[in-house]
Design a protein around this motif. Structure first.
Motif, mmCIF file in Angstrom:
data_model
loop_
_atom_site.group_PDB
_atom_site.id
_atom_site.type_symbol
_atom_site.label_atom_id
_atom_site.label_comp_id
_atom_site.label_asym_id
_atom_site.label_seq_id
_atom_site.Cartn_x
_atom_site.Cartn_y
_atom_site.Cartn_z
ATOM 1 N N LYS A 1 0.954 -1.314 -0.038
ATOM 2 C CA LYS A 1 -0.078 0.172 -0.018
ATOM 3 C C LYS A 1 0.884 1.344 -0.195
ATOM 4 O O LYS A 1 0.758 2.091 -0.705
ATOM 5 C CB LYS A 1 -1.024 0.011 1.116
ATOM 6 C CG LYS A 1 -1.965 1.077 1.337
ATOM 7 C CD LYS A 1 -2.898 0.898 2.268
ATOM 8 C CE LYS A 1 -4.031 2.073 2.063
ATOM 9 N NZ LYS A 1 -3.337 3.504 2.371
ATOM 10 N N ALA A 2 2.012 1.347 0.960
ATOM 11 C CA ALA A 2 2.738 2.247 0.900
ATOM 12 C C ALA A 2 3.694 2.705 -0.315
ATOM 13 O O ALA A 2 3.883 3.545 -1.010
ATOM 14 C CB ALA A 2 3.820 2.236 1.996
ATOM 15 N N LYS A 3 3.946 1.324 -0.839
ATOM 16 C CA LYS A 3 4.842 1.420 -2.134
ATOM 17 C C LYS A 3 3.883 1.927 -3.385
ATOM 18 O O LYS A 3 4.641 2.780 -4.072
ATOM 19 C CB LYS A 3 5.326 0.033 -2.501
ATOM 20 C CG LYS A 3 6.137 -0.047 -3.963
ATOM 21 C CD LYS A 3 7.545 0.603 -3.635
ATOM 22 C CE LYS A 3 8.365 0.617 -4.886
ATOM 23 N NZ LYS A 3 8.879 -0.757 -5.064
ATOM 24 N N THR A 4 2.954 1.438 -3.537
ATOM 25 C CA THR A 4 1.886 1.913 -4.458
ATOM 26 C C THR A 4 1.472 3.607 -4.524
ATOM 27 O O THR A 4 1.505 4.050 -5.496
ATOM 28 C CB THR A 4 0.576 1.192 -4.917
ATOM 29 O OG1 THR A 4 -0.143 0.944 -3.624
ATOM 30 C CG2 THR A 4 1.140 -0.413 -5.051
ATOM 31 N N GLU A 5 1.301 4.036 -3.284
ATOM 32 C CA GLU A 5 1.113 5.167 -3.153
ATOM 33 C C GLU A 5 2.324 6.214 -3.591
ATOM 34 O O GLU A 5 1.807 7.106 -4.118
ATOM 35 C CB GLU A 5 0.662 5.590 -1.697
ATOM 36 C CG GLU A 5 -0.774 5.098 -1.390
ATOM 37 C CD GLU A 5 -1.148 5.122 0.359
ATOM 38 O OE1 GLU A 5 -0.194 5.643 0.848
ATOM 39 O OE2 GLU A 5 -2.346 5.111 0.581
ATOM 40 N N ALA A 6 3.469 5.689 -3.076
ATOM 41 C CA ALA A 6 4.425 6.382 -3.594
ATOM 42 C C ALA A 6 4.720 6.352 -5.067
ATOM 43 O O ALA A 6 5.281 7.336 -5.632
ATOM 44 C CB ALA A 6 5.611 5.725 -2.623
ATOM 45 N N LEU A 7 4.458 5.315 -5.717
ATOM 46 C CA LEU A 7 4.638 5.095 -7.189
ATOM 47 C C LEU A 7 3.998 5.868 -8.014
ATOM 48 O O LEU A 7 4.128 6.490 -8.842
ATOM 49 C CB LEU A 7 4.612 3.663 -7.563
ATOM 50 C CG LEU A 7 5.763 2.597 -7.127
ATOM 51 C CD1 LEU A 7 5.287 1.193 -7.500
ATOM 52 C CD2 LEU A 7 6.778 2.679 -7.770
ATOM 53 N N LEU A 8 2.721 6.273 -7.395
ATOM 54 C CA LEU A 8 1.739 7.013 -8.251
ATOM 55 C C LEU A 8 1.648 8.243 -7.841
ATOM 56 O O LEU A 8 1.111 9.409 -8.498
ATOM 57 C CB LEU A 8 0.406 6.618 -7.914
ATOM 58 C CG LEU A 8 0.087 5.218 -8.341
ATOM 59 C CD1 LEU A 8 -1.296 4.767 -8.316
ATOM 60 C CD2 LEU A 8 0.394 5.090 -9.781
ATOM 61 N N ALA A 9 2.612 8.809 -6.723
ATOM 62 C CA ALA A 9 2.655 10.101 -6.349
ATOM 63 C C ALA A 9 3.311 11.081 -7.431
ATOM 64 O O ALA A 9 4.354 10.430 -8.360
ATOM 65 C CB ALA A 9 3.320 10.529 -5.089
ATOM 66 N N ASN A 10 3.413 12.337 -7.557
ATOM 67 C CA ASN A 10 3.997 13.236 -8.327
ATOM 68 C C ASN A 10 3.904 12.853 -9.649
ATOM 69 O O ASN A 10 5.073 12.645 -10.527
ATOM 70 C CB ASN A 10 5.316 13.322 -7.974
ATOM 71 C CG ASN A 10 5.778 13.814 -6.449
ATOM 72 O OD1 ASN A 10 5.025 14.731 -6.190
ATOM 73 N ND2 ASN A 10 6.591 13.235 -5.744
ATOM 74 N N ASP A 11 2.864 12.706 -10.247
ATOM 75 C CA ASP A 11 2.660 12.291 -11.649
ATOM 76 C C ASP A 11 3.140 10.884 -12.142
ATOM 77 O O ASP A 11 4.024 10.867 -13.120
ATOM 78 C CB ASP A 11 3.116 13.349 -12.444
ATOM 79 C CG ASP A 11 2.218 13.514 -13.858
ATOM 80 O OD1 ASP A 11 1.307 12.992 -13.778
ATOM 81 O OD2 ASP A 11 2.826 13.971 -14.753
ATOM 82 N N GLN A 12 3.386 9.874 -11.194
ATOM 83 C CA GLN A 12 3.903 8.794 -11.460
ATOM 84 C C GLN A 12 5.324 8.524 -11.726
ATOM 85 O O GLN A 12 5.920 7.743 -12.349
ATOM 86 C CB GLN A 12 3.034 7.953 -12.507
ATOM 87 C CG GLN A 12 1.621 8.065 -12.282
ATOM 88 C CD GLN A 12 0.855 7.440 -13.538
ATOM 89 O OE1 GLN A 12 1.493 7.242 -14.577
ATOM 90 N NE2 GLN A 12 -0.454 7.519 -13.374
ATOM 91 N N ALA A 13 6.030 9.724 -11.057
ATOM 92 C CA ALA A 13 7.618 9.789 -11.255
ATOM 93 C C ALA A 13 8.447 8.341 -11.157
ATOM 94 O O ALA A 13 9.207 8.261 -11.786
ATOM 95 C CB ALA A 13 7.985 10.871 -10.932
ATOM 96 N N LEU A 14 8.121 8.082 -9.697
ATOM 97 C CA LEU A 14 8.527 7.020 -9.075
ATOM 98 C C LEU A 14 8.411 5.669 -9.863
ATOM 99 O O LEU A 14 9.405 4.964 -10.327
ATOM 100 C CB LEU A 14 8.646 6.700 -7.684
ATOM 101 C CG LEU A 14 9.308 5.529 -6.896
ATOM 102 C CD1 LEU A 14 10.664 5.975 -7.028
ATOM 103 C CD2 LEU A 14 8.792 5.627 -5.414
ATOM 104 N N LEU A 15 7.159 5.488 -10.630
ATOM 105 C CA LEU A 15 6.792 4.389 -11.097
ATOM 106 C C LEU A 15 7.410 4.225 -12.376
ATOM 107 O O LEU A 15 7.893 3.189 -12.827
ATOM 108 C CB LEU A 15 5.281 4.342 -11.392
ATOM 109 C CG LEU A 15 4.577 3.314 -12.519
ATOM 110 C CD1 LEU A 15 4.965 1.930 -11.641
ATOM 111 C CD2 LEU A 15 3.336 3.610 -12.605
ATOM 112 N N SER A 16 7.565 5.318 -13.176
ATOM 113 C CA SER A 16 8.388 5.465 -14.428
ATOM 114 C C SER A 16 9.656 5.053 -14.409
ATOM 115 O O SER A 16 10.415 4.439 -15.115
ATOM 116 C CB SER A 16 8.069 6.841 -15.153
ATOM 117 O OG SER A 16 6.630 6.867 -15.532
#
Length: 363
Positions: free
Chosen positions: A50-65
C-alpha cells in the motif's frame, strides 16, 4: 514512516527458506489469537505494498516510471542464433521476440529441426518455493504440430492461454484445439480431443484435452485455462480474474514439485510475463504464511520485490512484462489479494492517486 517502509524495497534476492506446501487461508480464530505486535505475512505485505503503490503514483507517477525504466538497464543480451537461422525464421510470429539460445525449449525432429519459439523460465536453484514455466508465443498455423510436440515431450499437464485467436482484426494465435466437448482435431502426429468444458468465470474457460501421439497411442491429459478477456498490450478491468487463475494454479501444483506449466499469449512476453510475475510473488507469500514461522518486514519485502522478479524473468526471455501499465498491474494484483486476505475489502478497490478503474493514469 513511508520512507522507512520504502527503504525495504530493493533488489534483494527472494528468501530461500520458504516451503512448498498447499496454502489454506487462516481461520478467524488464528487471526484473533495473533498478537498485534506480530503482524502476519499478509498484513505486512499489505502495508508494504500500500505504501509502495501510493509512492509510485505520487508526483505524476515519477517513481513508477523511474522504477520501470530502470529495468531496461538490466536487459540481457544473449544470443538468438537458432531463432534467426534461415530454417527457423518463419516459425517466429514476431521478428523481435526470440528465445535465447541458452534456455530455448527444444523439440525432437528430423534433421535437427528442434526449434520452437519458447523459453524455459524457472526459479534459481536455491529458491523455494520453486517455479517453472514454458513461456511461448501463440502458435502459428504452421507450428501447431510443433506446439503440441513441445507440450507432449515436456509432459506439461497445465496450459494457460491469455489471448484470443483474433484481436483488433489481427490473428494473434492459431486455432490449436476445438472449443466444444467431444470434438477431435489432428495436428501432424498428434490427435487432440476436447473432453470437458467448464466456465470457471465469465473471463476464464477450463477445458480438459486428451493429447494422443498417434504412432504409439500414448495419451496425455492437459488442463487448458483460457483467459479470454485480457486486451493485447493492456490490462484487464479487474485483478480478480487473474488472481482467481493464480489461486487455481497454486492448488493444482500443490502435489507436483517443479511442475512445468506452459503459458502463452500472442508474443509470449507481455501478458505471459505479467501472469508469471504475479504468480511468483503470490506463491512466495502463500508459502510463507503456510510455513507458519514469523517473517519480518525484510523477508516479506524481499518476497514482493517486483523489480527483482521482472529482472529474473527478462534474463530468461527478453521483454517480459511488456508495458508500464502491465508492470503496475502486477503491484495492483498482489495488493488486492492481500487486501482481500486481511479482510480489508473485496480486493479491487483502486489505490490512492490511481484512475477510477484502479489502473495507472494514462498520459
Amino acid at each position: 514512516m513511508l520512507r522507512a517502509v520504502l527503504s525495504l524495497f530493493g533488489c534483494a534476492k527472494p528468501p530461500a527458506a520458504f516451503k512448498e506446501r498447499n496454502y489454506k487461508p487462516e481461520s478467524e480464530d488464528a487471526k484473533t489469537e495473533r498478537s498485534p505486535e506480530q503482524p502476519g505475512v499478509f498484513e505486512l505485505a499489505y502495508s508494504l505494498l500500500k505504501a509502495k503503490t501510493e509512492a509510485l503514483l505520487a508526483n505524476d507517477q515519477a517513481l513508477l516510471s523511474q522504477e520501470y525504466n530502470s529495468l531496461l538497464d538490466c536487459d540481457v543480451l544473449e544470443t538468438v542464433e537458432a531463432a534467426e537461422h534461415t530454417n527457423n525464421a518463419g516459425k517466429n510470429r514476431y521478428v523481435n521476440v526470440l528465445p535465447f539460445d541458452y534456455n530455448r525449449v527444444k523439440i525432437s525432429g528430423e534433421d535437427g529441426q528442434d526449434y520452437i519459439n519458447a523459453s524455459l523460465v524457472q526459479s534459481a536453484a536455491n529458491e523455494s518455493p520453486s517455479w517453472c514455466y514454458i513461456a511461448a508465443q501463440g502458435p502459428l498455423a504452421s507450428t501447431v504440430d510443433d506446439f503440441w510436440r513441445m507440450v507432449f515431450e515436456n509432459n506439461c499437464s497445465i496450459l494457460i492461454m491469455l489471448t484470443r485467436t483474433v484481436e483488433n482484426n489481427h490473428i494473434k494465435c492459431a486455432d490449436y484445439f476445438n472449443q466444444r466437448p467431444g470434438e477431435t482435431a489432428k495436428f501432424g502426429a498428434y490427435r487432440v480431443t476436447t473432453t470437458d468444458v467448464q466456465e470457471v468465470s465469465p473471463d476464464i474457460t477450463k477445458r480438459t484435452l486428451q493429447l494422443e501421439l498417434c504412432t504409439t497411442q500414448e495419451v496425455h491429459e492437459v488442463t487448458h485455462y483460457h483467459y479470454h478477456r485480457w486486451p493485447d498490450f493492456g490490462v484487464p478491468e479487474s485483478t480478480e480474474p487473474i488472481r482467481r487463475l493464480v489461486r487455481i494454479l497454486w492448488q493444482n501444483r500443490s502435489s507436483c514439485i517443479q511442475q512445468t506449466t506452459v503459458v502463452h499469449c500472442s508474443a509470449g512476453i507481455g501478458r505471459t510475463g505479467t501472469l508469471m510475475a504475479i504468480d511468483v510473488i503470490l506463491r512466495r507469500l502463500w508459502a510463507m504464511a503456510e510455513q507458519g514461522a514469523s517473517s519480518g518486514p525484510a523477508e516479506v519485502s524481499a518476497a514482493v520485490d517486483l523489480p527483482a522478479v521482472v529482472h529474473s524473468l527478462r534474463k530468461q526471455r527478453k521483454g517480459m512484462v511488456q508495458t508500464l501499465e502491465q508492470y503496475y498491474f502486477c503491484y495492483e494484483a498482489v495488493l488486492h489479494e492481500m487486501q482481500e486476505l486481511t479482510g480489508r475489502g473485496s480486493g479491487d478497490s483502486a489505490p490512492a492517486n490511481s484512475s477510477g478503474n484502479g489502473h495507472i493514469i494514462a498520459h
